[in-house]
Structures are given as structure tokens and as C-alpha cells.
Write an enzyme that holds these catalytic residues in place. Sequence first.
Site, short mmCIF file in Angstrom:
data_model
loop_
_atom_site.label_atom_id
_atom_site.label_comp_id
_atom_site.label_asym_id
_atom_site.label_seq_id
_atom_site.Cartn_x
_atom_site.Cartn_y
_atom_site.Cartn_z
N HIS A 20 4.87 -3.79 -1.15
CA HIS A 20 3.52 -3.52 -1.64
C HIS A 20 2.57 -4.71 -1.41
O HIS A 20 1.37 -4.55 -1.44
CB HIS A 20 3.59 -3.19 -3.13
CG HIS A 20 2.67 -2.09 -3.58
ND1 HIS A 20 2.17 -1.11 -2.76
CD2 HIS A 20 2.15 -1.84 -4.82
CE1 HIS A 20 1.40 -0.29 -3.47
NE2 HIS A 20 1.35 -0.72 -4.71
N ASN A 66 -3.93 -1.96 -8.68
CA ASN A 66 -4.66 -0.78 -9.15
C ASN A 66 -6.10 -1.06 -9.58
O ASN A 66 -6.83 -0.13 -9.89
CB ASN A 66 -3.89 -0.11 -10.29
CG ASN A 66 -2.54 0.40 -9.83
OD1 ASN A 66 -2.22 0.39 -8.63
ND2 ASN A 66 -1.75 0.85 -10.76
N ASP A 91 -0.56 -1.67 2.52
CA ASP A 91 0.72 -1.08 2.91
C ASP A 91 0.58 0.43 3.00
O ASP A 91 -0.25 1.03 2.33
CB ASP A 91 1.81 -1.44 1.88
CG ASP A 91 1.50 -0.94 0.48
OD1 ASP A 91 2.22 -0.05 0.00
OD2 ASP A 91 0.54 -1.44 -0.15
N ASN A 112 -2.98 3.62 -4.75
CA ASN A 112 -3.79 3.30 -5.93
C ASN A 112 -4.80 2.18 -5.70
O ASN A 112 -5.88 2.18 -6.28
CB ASN A 112 -2.90 2.96 -7.12
CG ASN A 112 -2.19 4.19 -7.65
OD1 ASN A 112 -2.68 5.31 -7.55
ND2 ASN A 112 -0.99 4.01 -8.19
#
Length: 187
Positions: A20, A66, A91, A112
Site C-alpha cells: 500500500h 484514507n 498502488d 480509499n
Amino acid sequence: MKYLIAGLGNIGREYEYTRHNIGFRVLDALAEASNAVFMDKRYGFVTEIKIKGRTLILLKPSTYMNLSGNAVRYWLQQEKIPIENLLVVVDDLALPFGSLRLKGKGSDAGHNGLKNIQSVLGTQNYARLRFGIGNEFAKGAQIHYVLDNFSGEEEQALKNKLETSGEIIKSFCLAGIQNTMNQYNNK
């Protein structure tokens, strides 16, 4: 001419080498190649590099994935950078590991970080460089997969992909998005 290059990821040692966090790693490699050092500033870690008369502001948001939109909006406004000079490095589960795709706009595709940027900026019309991380996980294990480290084999292959990502970013700033997509998206 100024550009904001935002690499998405999560702050903290436990996330440093996760799939991530590939956006952070792409910017780290680009900064290192230019001997630039990130400074802890408002909403993120920031450095600046210059390439042929262009100034690239590299941003690794400290807001966690997020809430990346807050950092992106702040630095766009702070540096007076138009949205067409924004590139977000992210990613992508839908692409095989190591695949790189530059897009001029698009949906958040369930990501997100992109979802928050779109919400805060009020538009999907910003460039993004999608870095494929693959999707080799069992049903229901997506979160574990993206927050896990790359395999040893993947880690070996990353160096070249990080360098290519840097070339794409530079080309985006120097040659424009269309020329860069034509050159790199078919590789």
C-alpha cells in the site's frame, strides 16, 4: 512551472515496506536520485526537485491513506499549483505486479486514498500513476494483502520499476500527459 507529485501511503515503520506504500517508495527513489531530503511539514513530508526549469514538489501525506485529500488540497493551494499539474502515485490491485499505467483522470476504482482526494477536490480530473501490486490473495484477505510487505522476489524486481516510475513522473512534467502515456503505457 510547478507540479505537485503526491505519493500515497501510510506513515509509520509498520507500513514502510507494504504494498500500500508504493507511492511513498516511488517518491523516495525519485528524491534519492536527486539528492533531495524530505522535511516534515504541514500535512506531510515534502521535498522539492528541479528538472529543466520545472519545480516538482514531492509530497508524502502524513494524514494516512484514507485522508490524503486534505494534504493534496493544502499543497496545491499553498504552492498555487493548478490541478492539471497534479500527479498522484498509487498502488493498484487490478494491475499485475510491476505494471505501470498513467491516466489523466478516472474513478477511484475502490481505492480509499483516491476516493478521498476526489471527494476533497470535487473532481476525478487529475492525473494518476497506478503501480500494479497484483492480487494474489484469498477471498476476503485484501486488507491483509495490501498491508503486507512485498515478497522477496517482488522486492528484487522493484528497483527497476521504481526507476521507471521516476522516468514517467519526469516525462509527465516535461513532455505532458499524452506523450508520456503514449511512451510508457504500452510497455
